[in-house]
Design an enzyme around this catalytic site. Structure first.
Site, PDB file in Angstrom:
ATOM      1  N   ASP A 165       2.416   2.127   0.422  1.00 20.87           N
ATOM      2  CA  ASP A 165       3.601   1.305   0.289  1.00 20.87           C
ATOM      3  C   ASP A 165       3.456   0.318  -0.594  1.00 20.87           C
ATOM      4  O   ASP A 165       4.242  -0.844  -0.840  1.00 20.87           O
ATOM      5  CB  ASP A 165       4.361   0.792   1.525  1.00 20.87           C
ATOM      6  CG  ASP A 165       3.510  -0.124   2.487  1.00 20.87           C
ATOM      7  OD1 ASP A 165       2.445  -0.676   2.042  1.00 20.87           O
ATOM      8  OD2 ASP A 165       4.071  -0.449   3.484  1.00 20.87           O
ATOM      9  N   LYS A 216       7.159  -3.645   4.356  1.00 17.30           N
ATOM     10  CA  LYS A 216       6.951  -3.401   5.689  1.00 17.30           C
ATOM     11  C   LYS A 216       8.308  -3.460   6.436  1.00 17.30           C
ATOM     12  O   LYS A 216       8.474  -2.876   7.549  1.00 17.30           O
ATOM     13  CB  LYS A 216       5.948  -4.320   6.352  1.00 17.30           C
ATOM     14  CG  LYS A 216       4.630  -4.478   5.673  1.00 17.30           C
ATOM     15  CD  LYS A 216       4.129  -3.228   5.949  1.00 17.30           C
ATOM     16  CE  LYS A 216       2.558  -3.217   5.343  1.00 17.30           C
ATOM     17  NZ  LYS A 216       1.980  -1.737   5.223  1.00 17.30           N
TER      18      LYS A 216
END
Length: 561
Positions: A283, A430
Protein backbone atom coordinates in the site's frame (compact mmCIF):
# COMPACT_ATOMS: atom_id res chain seq x y z
CA UNK A 1 28.26 -3.88 37.74
CA UNK A 2 25.45 -5.57 35.79
CA UNK A 3 26.16 -8.89 37.54
CA UNK A 4 25.84 -7.18 40.92
CA UNK A 5 22.59 -5.53 39.90
CA UNK A 6 21.25 -8.87 38.72
CA UNK A 7 22.08 -10.47 42.05
CA UNK A 8 20.33 -7.68 43.93
CA UNK A 9 17.31 -7.96 41.64
CA UNK A 10 17.09 -11.72 42.11
CA UNK A 11 17.30 -11.35 45.88
CA UNK A 12 14.43 -8.86 45.76
CA UNK A 13 12.36 -11.22 43.65
CA UNK A 14 13.01 -14.19 45.91
CA UNK A 15 12.29 -12.15 49.01
CA UNK A 16 8.83 -11.17 47.78
CA UNK A 17 6.12 -13.01 49.73
CA UNK A 18 4.00 -15.64 48.01
CA UNK A 19 1.06 -14.04 46.25
CA UNK A 20 -1.26 -17.02 46.34
CA UNK A 21 -4.29 -16.04 44.29
CA UNK A 22 -2.99 -12.58 43.50
CA UNK A 23 -3.05 -11.38 39.91
CA UNK A 24 0.52 -10.03 40.06
CA UNK A 25 3.90 -11.73 39.90
CA UNK A 26 7.14 -10.04 40.98
CA UNK A 27 9.21 -10.96 37.95
CA UNK A 28 11.95 -8.68 36.74
CA UNK A 29 12.05 -6.73 33.51
CA UNK A 30 15.49 -6.11 32.07
CA UNK A 31 15.44 -3.92 28.96
CA UNK A 32 18.32 -2.05 27.38
CA UNK A 33 20.38 -2.60 30.53
CA UNK A 34 17.59 -1.30 32.80
CA UNK A 35 16.25 -3.33 35.72
CA UNK A 36 12.60 -3.03 36.69
CA UNK A 37 10.34 -5.08 38.94
CA UNK A 38 7.14 -6.32 37.37
CA UNK A 39 6.21 -7.55 33.93
CA UNK A 40 8.84 -10.10 32.87
CA UNK A 41 12.37 -11.34 33.41
CA UNK A 42 14.69 -11.43 30.44
CA UNK A 43 18.26 -10.82 29.38
CA UNK A 44 19.48 -7.25 29.68
CA UNK A 45 19.99 -6.82 25.93
CA UNK A 46 17.17 -7.82 23.62
CA UNK A 47 19.56 -7.84 20.70
CA UNK A 48 21.84 -10.33 22.46
CA UNK A 49 20.05 -13.48 23.46
CA UNK A 50 23.06 -15.69 24.07
CA UNK A 51 22.10 -16.01 27.73
CA UNK A 52 18.98 -18.00 28.53
CA UNK A 53 15.90 -16.03 29.54
CA UNK A 54 15.47 -16.11 33.30
CA UNK A 55 11.78 -16.87 33.58
CA UNK A 56 9.54 -18.53 36.10
CA UNK A 57 8.00 -21.86 35.05
CA UNK A 58 5.02 -21.26 32.78
CA UNK A 59 2.51 -22.78 35.17
CA UNK A 60 3.51 -20.50 38.03
CA UNK A 61 3.39 -17.47 35.79
CA UNK A 62 -0.09 -18.41 34.63
CA UNK A 63 -1.26 -18.87 38.22
CA UNK A 64 0.07 -15.43 39.10
CA UNK A 65 -1.38 -13.83 36.00
CA UNK A 66 -4.79 -15.44 36.25
CA UNK A 67 -5.22 -15.72 39.99
CA UNK A 68 -4.76 -19.46 40.02
CA UNK A 69 -5.93 -22.04 37.53
CA UNK A 70 -3.85 -24.23 35.30
CA UNK A 71 -0.81 -25.85 36.89
CA UNK A 72 0.98 -25.98 33.59
CA UNK A 73 0.71 -24.42 30.18
CA UNK A 74 2.07 -26.83 27.62
CA UNK A 75 3.17 -25.40 24.31
CA UNK A 76 3.04 -28.91 22.85
CA UNK A 77 -0.72 -28.45 22.39
CA UNK A 78 -0.14 -25.39 20.23
CA UNK A 79 2.76 -27.04 18.41
CA UNK A 80 0.60 -30.04 17.51
CA UNK A 81 -2.21 -27.76 16.38
CA UNK A 82 0.08 -25.70 14.13
CA UNK A 83 1.86 -28.76 12.73
CA UNK A 84 -1.53 -30.24 11.89
CA UNK A 85 -2.17 -27.19 9.70
CA UNK A 86 1.06 -27.82 7.80
CA UNK A 87 2.94 -24.90 9.38
CA UNK A 88 6.73 -25.11 9.39
CA UNK A 89 9.09 -25.48 12.30
CA UNK A 90 10.19 -21.90 11.66
CA UNK A 91 6.61 -20.66 12.03
CA UNK A 92 6.08 -22.71 15.17
CA UNK A 93 9.35 -21.50 16.70
CA UNK A 94 8.51 -17.87 15.99
CA UNK A 95 5.07 -18.22 17.57
CA UNK A 96 6.60 -20.00 20.56
CA UNK A 97 8.76 -16.92 21.14
CA UNK A 98 5.71 -14.64 21.03
CA UNK A 99 3.58 -16.97 23.14
CA UNK A 100 6.21 -17.33 25.85
CA UNK A 101 6.48 -13.53 26.00
CA UNK A 102 2.71 -13.42 26.59
CA UNK A 103 2.94 -16.02 29.32
CA UNK A 104 5.73 -14.12 31.05
CA UNK A 105 3.70 -10.93 31.00
CA UNK A 106 6.41 -9.35 28.84
CA UNK A 107 5.49 -5.71 28.28
CA UNK A 108 8.61 -4.88 26.27
CA UNK A 109 8.94 -1.39 27.76
CA UNK A 110 11.95 0.68 26.65
CA UNK A 111 12.86 3.32 29.21
CA UNK A 112 13.90 6.77 27.97
CA UNK A 113 16.94 6.62 30.24
CA UNK A 114 18.19 3.51 28.41
CA UNK A 115 18.31 5.12 24.94
CA UNK A 116 19.67 8.12 23.07
CA UNK A 117 18.26 9.74 19.92
CA UNK A 118 19.39 8.46 16.53
CA UNK A 119 21.57 11.17 15.02
CA UNK A 120 23.99 11.86 12.16
CA UNK A 121 22.21 9.54 9.75
CA UNK A 122 23.05 9.61 6.04
CA UNK A 123 20.38 10.89 3.67
CA UNK A 124 19.27 9.73 0.24
CA UNK A 125 20.56 13.04 -1.14
CA UNK A 126 24.00 12.19 0.28
CA UNK A 127 24.20 8.86 -1.54
CA UNK A 128 22.41 9.68 -4.80
CA UNK A 129 24.65 8.84 -7.71
CA UNK A 130 24.63 7.57 -11.27
CA UNK A 131 25.44 3.89 -10.93
CA UNK A 132 27.43 2.56 -13.94
CA UNK A 133 25.49 0.16 -16.17
CA UNK A 134 27.80 -2.78 -15.54
CA UNK A 135 27.44 -2.35 -11.80
CA UNK A 136 23.65 -2.00 -12.12
CA UNK A 137 23.52 -5.34 -13.91
CA UNK A 138 25.70 -6.97 -11.23
CA UNK A 139 23.63 -5.56 -8.36
CA UNK A 140 20.26 -6.46 -9.90
CA UNK A 141 21.43 -10.03 -10.36
CA UNK A 142 21.93 -10.22 -6.58
CA UNK A 143 18.68 -8.47 -5.61
CA UNK A 144 15.06 -9.41 -4.94
CA UNK A 145 12.19 -6.99 -4.33
CA UNK A 146 9.58 -8.19 -1.84
CA UNK A 147 6.14 -6.60 -1.53
CA UNK A 148 4.18 -7.32 1.65
CA UNK A 149 0.65 -8.05 0.48
CA UNK A 150 -0.97 -10.06 3.25
CA UNK A 151 -3.40 -7.43 4.53
CA UNK A 152 -7.14 -7.71 3.99
CA UNK A 153 -7.84 -4.21 5.18
CA UNK A 154 -10.50 -5.51 7.58
CA UNK A 155 -10.20 -2.27 9.54
CA UNK A 156 -11.46 -0.52 6.41
CA UNK A 157 -14.35 -2.96 5.97
CA UNK A 158 -12.69 -5.04 3.23
CA UNK A 159 -12.89 -8.79 2.71
CA UNK A 160 -10.28 -9.06 -0.06
CA UNK A 161 -6.69 -7.92 -0.38
CA UNK A 162 -6.41 -4.21 0.34
CA UNK A 163 -4.11 -3.90 -2.66
CA UNK A 164 -7.13 -4.52 -4.94
CA UNK A 165 -8.65 -1.18 -3.95
CA UNK A 166 -8.74 1.47 -6.70
CA UNK A 167 -6.24 4.16 -5.78
CA UNK A 168 -5.98 6.35 -8.89
CA UNK A 169 -8.95 6.26 -11.22
CA UNK A 170 -9.66 2.58 -11.84
CA UNK A 171 -6.05 1.55 -11.14
CA UNK A 172 -5.50 -0.53 -7.99
CA UNK A 173 -2.35 -0.77 -5.89
CA UNK A 174 -1.54 -4.06 -7.64
CA UNK A 175 -2.05 -2.52 -11.07
CA UNK A 176 0.48 0.19 -10.29
CA UNK A 177 2.93 -2.23 -8.67
CA UNK A 178 2.86 -4.38 -11.82
CA UNK A 179 3.47 -1.31 -13.97
CA UNK A 180 6.36 -0.28 -11.69
CA UNK A 181 7.99 -3.67 -12.19
CA UNK A 182 7.50 -3.59 -15.95
CA UNK A 183 8.79 -0.01 -16.27
CA UNK A 184 11.89 -0.89 -14.23
CA UNK A 185 12.58 -3.99 -16.35
CA UNK A 186 12.23 -2.01 -19.59
CA UNK A 187 14.33 1.00 -18.53
CA UNK A 188 16.84 -0.27 -15.97
CA UNK A 189 17.01 -4.06 -16.00
CA UNK A 190 15.35 -7.25 -14.85
CA UNK A 191 15.11 -7.88 -11.13
CA UNK A 192 13.41 -10.63 -9.15
CA UNK A 193 9.98 -9.62 -7.81
CA UNK A 194 8.20 -11.49 -5.03
CA UNK A 195 5.08 -11.00 -2.93
CA UNK A 196 4.42 -12.11 0.63
CA UNK A 197 0.72 -12.95 0.53
CA UNK A 198 -1.45 -14.37 3.27
CA UNK A 199 -3.75 -17.38 3.15
CA UNK A 200 -6.51 -14.79 2.55
CA UNK A 201 -4.89 -12.80 -0.29
CA UNK A 202 -2.91 -15.32 -2.36
CA UNK A 203 -5.64 -16.40 -4.78
CA UNK A 204 -7.03 -12.88 -5.27
CA UNK A 205 -3.55 -11.51 -5.96
CA UNK A 206 -2.73 -14.19 -8.52
CA UNK A 207 -6.04 -13.55 -10.29
CA UNK A 208 -5.44 -9.78 -10.33
CA UNK A 209 -1.94 -10.21 -11.80
CA UNK A 210 -2.83 -12.78 -14.46
CA UNK A 211 -2.44 -10.05 -17.08
CA UNK A 212 1.21 -9.77 -16.05
CA UNK A 213 2.45 -13.38 -16.47
CA UNK A 214 6.12 -12.52 -16.06
CA UNK A 215 5.45 -11.30 -12.50
CA UNK A 216 3.68 -14.45 -11.30
CA UNK A 217 6.06 -16.89 -12.98
CA UNK A 218 8.20 -19.27 -10.94
CA UNK A 219 8.69 -18.71 -7.22
CA UNK A 220 6.79 -15.42 -7.18
CA UNK A 221 5.26 -15.61 -3.71
CA UNK A 222 5.82 -16.59 -0.12
CA UNK A 223 2.62 -17.27 1.78
CA UNK A 224 2.45 -15.77 5.23
CA UNK A 225 1.87 -18.17 8.09
CA UNK A 226 -1.17 -18.19 10.31
CA UNK A 227 -1.22 -18.51 14.10
CA UNK A 228 -3.88 -19.50 16.62
CA UNK A 229 -5.86 -16.87 18.47
CA UNK A 230 -5.20 -17.26 22.19
CA UNK A 231 -8.11 -17.28 24.65
CA UNK A 232 -7.66 -14.30 26.95
CA UNK A 233 -8.65 -16.24 30.07
CA UNK A 234 -7.03 -19.65 29.59
CA UNK A 235 -4.11 -18.60 27.36
CA UNK A 236 -4.83 -21.69 25.26
CA UNK A 237 -5.90 -21.77 21.60
CA UNK A 238 -9.44 -20.44 21.32
CA UNK A 239 -12.03 -22.78 19.85
CA UNK A 240 -14.85 -21.54 17.62
CA UNK A 241 -16.63 -24.59 16.14
CA UNK A 242 -19.24 -22.44 14.35
CA UNK A 243 -16.53 -21.12 12.05
CA UNK A 244 -13.14 -22.80 12.62
CA UNK A 245 -11.25 -20.40 10.33
CA UNK A 246 -11.97 -17.69 12.92
CA UNK A 247 -9.62 -19.55 15.27
CA UNK A 248 -6.64 -18.33 13.23
CA UNK A 249 -5.14 -14.93 12.47
CA UNK A 250 -2.13 -13.49 10.61
CA UNK A 251 1.02 -12.98 12.73
CA UNK A 252 1.99 -9.53 11.44
CA UNK A 253 4.68 -8.65 8.92
CA UNK A 254 7.38 -9.84 11.32
CA UNK A 255 6.39 -13.21 9.87
CA UNK A 256 8.51 -12.33 6.84
CA UNK A 257 11.49 -14.04 8.47
CA UNK A 258 9.92 -17.41 9.44
CA UNK A 259 8.01 -17.45 6.13
CA UNK A 260 11.22 -17.06 4.15
CA UNK A 261 13.00 -19.68 6.23
CA UNK A 262 10.17 -22.19 6.61
CA UNK A 263 9.12 -22.15 2.96
CA UNK A 264 12.65 -22.79 1.74
CA UNK A 265 12.58 -19.48 -0.18
CA UNK A 266 15.54 -18.07 1.75
CA UNK A 267 17.71 -21.07 0.88
CA UNK A 268 16.68 -20.92 -2.79
CA UNK A 269 17.54 -17.23 -2.99
CA UNK A 270 20.90 -17.71 -1.31
CA UNK A 271 21.71 -20.69 -3.52
CA UNK A 272 20.91 -18.51 -6.55
CA UNK A 273 23.42 -15.90 -5.38
CA UNK A 274 20.81 -13.39 -4.20
CA UNK A 275 22.27 -11.23 -1.45
CA UNK A 276 20.06 -8.14 -1.14
CA UNK A 277 16.34 -7.91 -0.42
CA UNK A 278 14.32 -4.69 -0.59
CA UNK A 279 11.03 -4.97 1.32
CA UNK A 280 8.09 -2.57 1.41
CA UNK A 281 4.32 -2.59 1.90
CA UNK A 282 2.06 -3.01 -1.12
CA UNK A 283 0.00 0.00 0.00
CA UNK A 284 3.06 2.28 -0.20
CA UNK A 285 3.39 3.11 -3.89
CA UNK A 286 6.24 5.54 -3.21
CA UNK A 287 8.56 2.68 -2.32
CA UNK A 288 10.28 1.36 -5.43
CA UNK A 289 13.72 -0.10 -6.03
CA UNK A 290 16.08 2.88 -6.04
CA UNK A 291 19.48 2.19 -7.61
CA UNK A 292 21.28 4.78 -5.48
CA UNK A 293 19.90 3.18 -2.33
CA UNK A 294 20.78 -0.30 -3.58
CA UNK A 295 24.31 0.84 -4.37
CA UNK A 296 24.62 2.50 -0.96
CA UNK A 297 23.40 -0.64 0.79
CA UNK A 298 25.83 -2.86 -1.09
CA UNK A 299 28.82 -0.58 -0.52
CA UNK A 300 28.00 0.02 3.16
CA UNK A 301 28.32 -3.71 3.91
CA UNK A 302 25.57 -3.24 6.52
CA UNK A 303 23.43 -6.21 7.48
CA UNK A 304 20.15 -4.30 7.61
CA UNK A 305 19.19 -0.75 6.63
CA UNK A 306 15.91 0.96 7.46
CA UNK A 307 14.57 3.90 5.48
CA UNK A 308 13.34 6.56 7.90
CA UNK A 309 11.59 9.92 7.50
CA UNK A 310 11.76 13.00 9.68
CA UNK A 311 8.92 13.15 12.21
CA UNK A 312 6.51 16.07 12.26
CA UNK A 313 3.86 17.04 14.80
CA UNK A 314 1.38 14.71 13.08
CA UNK A 315 3.83 11.80 13.58
CA UNK A 316 4.49 12.38 17.28
CA UNK A 317 2.36 9.47 18.50
CA UNK A 318 4.04 6.99 16.16
CA UNK A 319 7.15 4.97 16.90
CA UNK A 320 10.67 6.33 16.51
CA UNK A 321 14.20 5.16 15.90
CA UNK A 322 16.65 5.28 18.81
CA UNK A 323 20.04 4.00 19.94
CA UNK A 324 20.48 1.69 22.92
CA UNK A 325 23.04 3.20 25.29
CA UNK A 326 24.40 -0.14 26.39
CA UNK A 327 25.85 -1.22 23.06
CA UNK A 328 25.02 1.45 20.47
CA UNK A 329 22.52 -0.82 18.72
CA UNK A 330 19.71 0.82 16.75
CA UNK A 331 16.19 -0.06 17.87
CA UNK A 332 12.57 0.93 17.35
CA UNK A 333 10.41 2.17 20.19
CA UNK A 334 6.64 2.10 19.69
CA UNK A 335 4.10 3.98 21.80
CA UNK A 336 3.09 0.74 23.52
CA UNK A 337 6.69 0.39 24.73
CA UNK A 338 6.71 3.79 26.42
CA UNK A 339 5.68 4.48 30.00
CA UNK A 340 3.44 7.41 30.85
CA UNK A 341 6.28 9.35 32.45
CA UNK A 342 8.36 8.97 29.27
CA UNK A 343 5.52 10.10 26.98
CA UNK A 344 6.71 13.74 26.67
CA UNK A 345 10.15 12.61 25.52
CA UNK A 346 8.61 10.01 23.21
CA UNK A 347 6.50 12.68 21.48
CA UNK A 348 9.34 15.21 21.26
CA UNK A 349 9.98 15.24 17.52
CA UNK A 350 12.96 17.56 17.94
CA UNK A 351 14.63 14.94 20.15
CA UNK A 352 13.57 11.68 18.50
CA UNK A 353 13.56 12.84 14.90
CA UNK A 354 12.96 9.75 12.77
CA UNK A 355 10.24 7.17 12.17
CA UNK A 356 10.30 3.86 10.33
CA UNK A 357 8.81 3.85 6.81
CA UNK A 358 8.81 0.04 6.74
CA UNK A 359 11.02 0.19 3.65
CA UNK A 360 13.81 -2.20 4.60
CA UNK A 361 17.02 -3.44 3.00
CA UNK A 362 18.12 -6.86 4.27
CA UNK A 363 21.30 -8.83 3.63
CA UNK A 364 19.99 -12.36 3.19
CA UNK A 365 23.27 -13.99 4.21
CA UNK A 366 23.17 -11.98 7.45
CA UNK A 367 19.54 -12.97 7.99
CA UNK A 368 20.62 -16.60 7.78
CA UNK A 369 23.32 -15.90 10.38
CA UNK A 370 20.74 -14.41 12.77
CA UNK A 371 18.47 -17.43 12.27
CA UNK A 372 21.36 -19.83 12.89
CA UNK A 373 22.35 -17.97 16.04
CA UNK A 374 18.87 -18.08 17.55
CA UNK A 375 17.66 -21.58 16.69
CA UNK A 376 15.84 -20.57 13.53
CA UNK A 377 14.11 -17.51 14.99
CA UNK A 378 14.71 -13.77 14.60
CA UNK A 379 14.23 -12.27 18.09
CA UNK A 380 11.30 -9.83 17.90
CA UNK A 381 9.20 -8.09 20.57
CA UNK A 382 5.67 -9.47 20.81
CA UNK A 383 2.70 -7.22 20.02
CA UNK A 384 -0.48 -8.23 21.86
CA UNK A 385 -3.77 -7.21 20.27
CA UNK A 386 -6.92 -7.69 22.31
CA UNK A 387 -9.80 -8.81 20.07
CA UNK A 388 -12.85 -11.07 20.00
CA UNK A 389 -12.61 -14.43 18.26
CA UNK A 390 -15.38 -13.30 15.90
CA UNK A 391 -14.47 -9.72 14.95
CA UNK A 392 -18.10 -9.06 13.99
CA UNK A 393 -19.43 -10.16 17.39
CA UNK A 394 -18.30 -8.14 20.41
CA UNK A 395 -19.89 -10.75 22.67
CA UNK A 396 -17.79 -13.63 21.38
CA UNK A 397 -14.80 -14.89 23.37
CA UNK A 398 -12.04 -12.42 24.16
CA UNK A 399 -8.76 -13.40 22.54
CA UNK A 400 -5.20 -12.20 22.11
CA UNK A 401 -3.79 -12.00 18.59
CA UNK A 402 -0.01 -12.15 18.85
CA UNK A 403 1.96 -10.31 16.18
CA UNK A 404 5.46 -9.12 15.45
CA UNK A 405 6.75 -6.26 13.28
CA UNK A 406 9.54 -6.82 10.78
CA UNK A 407 11.19 -3.44 11.41
CA UNK A 408 11.85 -4.38 15.03
CA UNK A 409 14.45 -6.83 13.71
CA UNK A 410 16.85 -3.90 13.43
CA UNK A 411 17.70 -4.75 17.05
CA UNK A 412 18.79 -8.25 16.11
CA UNK A 413 21.17 -7.41 13.25
CA UNK A 414 24.68 -6.43 14.29
CA UNK A 415 25.89 -3.59 12.11
CA UNK A 416 22.39 -2.40 11.20
CA UNK A 417 21.91 1.14 9.94
CA UNK A 418 19.34 3.67 8.76
CA UNK A 419 19.06 6.27 6.02
CA UNK A 420 16.82 9.35 5.86
CA UNK A 421 14.55 9.55 2.82
CA UNK A 422 11.96 12.08 1.71
CA UNK A 423 8.21 11.65 2.00
CA UNK A 424 8.11 10.80 -1.69
CA UNK A 425 9.08 7.27 -0.61
CA UNK A 426 6.34 7.08 2.01
CA UNK A 427 2.69 7.23 0.95
CA UNK A 428 0.96 4.41 2.85
CA UNK A 429 -2.77 3.83 3.02
CA UNK A 430 -3.95 2.54 6.38
CA UNK A 431 -7.27 4.37 6.74
CA UNK A 432 -10.01 5.84 4.56
CA UNK A 433 -8.54 9.27 5.29
CA UNK A 434 -5.26 8.09 3.74
CA UNK A 435 -7.18 6.68 0.77
CA UNK A 436 -9.01 9.97 0.16
CA UNK A 437 -5.70 11.84 0.32
CA UNK A 438 -3.88 9.66 -2.24
CA UNK A 439 -6.91 9.53 -4.57
CA UNK A 440 -6.96 13.32 -4.64
CA UNK A 441 -4.88 15.67 -6.77
CA UNK A 442 -2.44 16.03 -3.86
CA UNK A 443 -0.75 12.95 -5.33
CA UNK A 444 0.21 12.13 -8.87
CA UNK A 445 1.46 9.03 -10.66
CA UNK A 446 4.95 9.48 -12.09
CA UNK A 447 6.25 8.09 -15.38
CA UNK A 448 7.68 5.11 -13.48
CA UNK A 449 4.28 4.61 -11.75
CA UNK A 450 5.23 5.85 -8.30
CA UNK A 451 2.62 7.72 -6.27
CA UNK A 452 4.16 11.00 -5.09
CA UNK A 453 3.07 14.34 -3.67
CA UNK A 454 2.57 17.11 -6.21
CA UNK A 455 4.91 20.09 -5.97
CA UNK A 456 2.11 22.33 -4.65
CA UNK A 457 2.18 20.36 -1.39
CA UNK A 458 5.84 21.33 -0.81
CA UNK A 459 6.68 17.93 0.62
CA UNK A 460 3.92 17.90 3.26
CA UNK A 461 0.74 15.90 2.62
CA UNK A 462 -2.62 17.40 3.64
CA UNK A 463 -3.74 16.19 7.07
CA UNK A 464 -7.15 14.55 6.62
CA UNK A 465 -9.39 13.71 9.57
CA UNK A 466 -12.61 11.84 8.75
CA UNK A 467 -15.30 11.00 11.28
CA UNK A 468 -14.43 7.43 12.26
CA UNK A 469 -18.03 6.61 13.08
CA UNK A 470 -18.99 7.27 9.45
CA UNK A 471 -15.85 6.78 7.38
CA UNK A 472 -13.90 4.04 9.11
CA UNK A 473 -14.94 1.67 6.35
CA UNK A 474 -14.62 2.15 2.60
CA UNK A 475 -18.40 1.98 2.26
CA UNK A 476 -18.64 5.30 4.15
CA UNK A 477 -16.04 6.91 1.90
CA UNK A 478 -17.90 5.65 -1.17
CA UNK A 479 -21.01 7.42 0.10
CA UNK A 480 -19.09 10.65 0.62
CA UNK A 481 -17.90 10.44 -3.00
CA UNK A 482 -21.19 9.17 -4.43
CA UNK A 483 -21.39 12.12 -6.85
CA UNK A 484 -18.41 10.61 -8.64
CA UNK A 485 -15.46 12.92 -8.02
CA UNK A 486 -12.69 13.22 -5.44
CA UNK A 487 -12.25 16.77 -4.06
CA UNK A 488 -9.16 18.83 -4.79
CA UNK A 489 -6.70 18.74 -1.87
CA UNK A 490 -3.45 19.97 -3.45
CA UNK A 491 -3.81 23.38 -1.75
CA UNK A 492 -5.24 21.98 1.48
CA UNK A 493 -3.34 21.91 4.77
CA UNK A 494 -5.96 20.26 6.96
CA UNK A 495 -9.40 18.85 6.23
CA UNK A 496 -11.80 17.66 8.94
CA UNK A 497 -15.16 16.09 8.11
CA UNK A 498 -17.57 15.35 10.95
CA UNK A 499 -20.92 13.74 10.25
CA UNK A 500 -22.55 12.42 7.07
CA UNK A 501 -21.38 14.55 4.14
CA UNK A 502 -21.71 14.00 0.38
CA UNK A 503 -19.35 16.05 -1.80
CA UNK A 504 -20.60 17.43 -5.09
CA UNK A 505 -18.37 17.37 -8.16
CA UNK A 506 -16.12 20.40 -8.45
CA UNK A 507 -15.32 20.72 -4.74
CA UNK A 508 -11.92 22.09 -3.69
CA UNK A 509 -10.43 22.67 -0.26
CA UNK A 510 -7.66 25.16 0.52
CA UNK A 511 -5.86 25.94 3.75
CA UNK A 512 -7.62 24.68 6.89
CA UNK A 513 -11.20 23.54 6.34
CA UNK A 514 -13.71 21.87 8.63
CA UNK A 515 -17.06 20.46 7.47
CA UNK A 516 -19.64 19.70 10.17
CA UNK A 517 -23.00 18.00 9.82
CA UNK A 518 -24.62 17.67 13.25
CA UNK A 519 -27.72 15.93 11.87
CA UNK A 520 -28.19 12.21 11.30
CA UNK A 521 -28.99 12.68 7.58
CA UNK A 522 -26.61 12.69 4.62
CA UNK A 523 -26.18 16.35 3.68
CA UNK A 524 -24.73 17.59 0.39
CA UNK A 525 -21.84 20.05 0.32
CA UNK A 526 -22.31 22.21 -2.76
CA UNK A 527 -19.51 22.43 -5.28
CA UNK A 528 -17.10 25.30 -4.93
CA UNK A 529 -13.83 26.30 -3.29
CA UNK A 530 -13.70 26.34 0.50
CA UNK A 531 -10.73 28.15 2.03
CA UNK A 532 -9.78 28.49 5.71
CA UNK A 533 -13.34 28.10 6.97
CA UNK A 534 -15.77 25.97 8.94
CA UNK A 535 -18.93 24.94 7.11
CA UNK A 536 -21.98 23.86 9.12
CA UNK A 537 -24.52 21.77 7.21
CA UNK A 538 -27.46 22.18 9.57
CA UNK A 539 -29.33 24.89 7.64
CA UNK A 540 -32.86 23.98 6.46
CA UNK A 541 -32.00 24.70 2.82
CA UNK A 542 -29.16 22.15 2.69
CA UNK A 543 -29.82 19.30 0.23
CA UNK A 544 -30.22 15.89 1.79
CA UNK A 545 -30.01 12.38 0.41
CA UNK A 546 -31.67 9.24 1.71
CA UNK A 547 -29.75 6.05 2.35
CA UNK A 548 -31.50 4.42 -0.62
CA UNK A 549 -30.55 7.29 -2.93
CA UNK A 550 -26.92 7.05 -1.87
CA UNK A 551 -26.91 3.28 -2.26
CA UNK A 552 -28.17 3.61 -5.82
CA UNK A 553 -25.62 6.34 -6.65
CA UNK A 554 -22.73 4.23 -5.32
CA UNK A 555 -23.99 1.18 -7.21
CA UNK A 556 -24.04 3.12 -10.51
CA UNK A 557 -20.47 4.29 -9.95
CA UNK A 558 -19.31 0.74 -9.24
CA UNK A 559 -21.02 -0.59 -12.37
CA UNK A 560 -19.43 2.16 -14.45
CA UNK A 561 -16.00 1.30 -13.03
Amino acid sequence: MQRSLLCVALVLACATPSLGGSSYTPNLNLRGGMFRLGGFLRTNSFGNLDSPNLVAPEGKVIQALRGGGDDKVVFDEIKTLMAGEGLSESAIGAFKQAYEALVRGDDGMIAEISITPAEDLPTLADVSTDVPDDKVKELLGKTVVMKLNGGLGTGMGLEKAKSLLPVKGDQSFLDLIAKQVEYFAKNKGDVRQMFMNSFSTSADTKEALKGHPSIIAGDWEVVQNKVPKIHAETLRPCKFPAEPKMEWCPPGHGDLYPSLAGSGALKKLLDAGVKYMFVSNSDNLGATLDLSLLNFFAESDKSFVMEVCERTASDKKGGHLAVRKQDGQLLLRESAQCTEEDEPAFQDTNKHKYFNTNNLWIRLDKLQEVLDKHDGVVPLPMIKNSKTVDPKDDNSAKVFQLETAMGAAIESFAGAGAIVVGRERFAPVKTCADLLRVRSDAYEVTEDCRLVLVKECAGTPPAVDLDKKIYKKVQGLDQMLACGEVPSLKACKTLSVKGKVVLEKGTAFKGDVKIVNPTDEWCVLKSGTYCDETVNLDAPNVDKLSADQLKEMVKKLQVAA
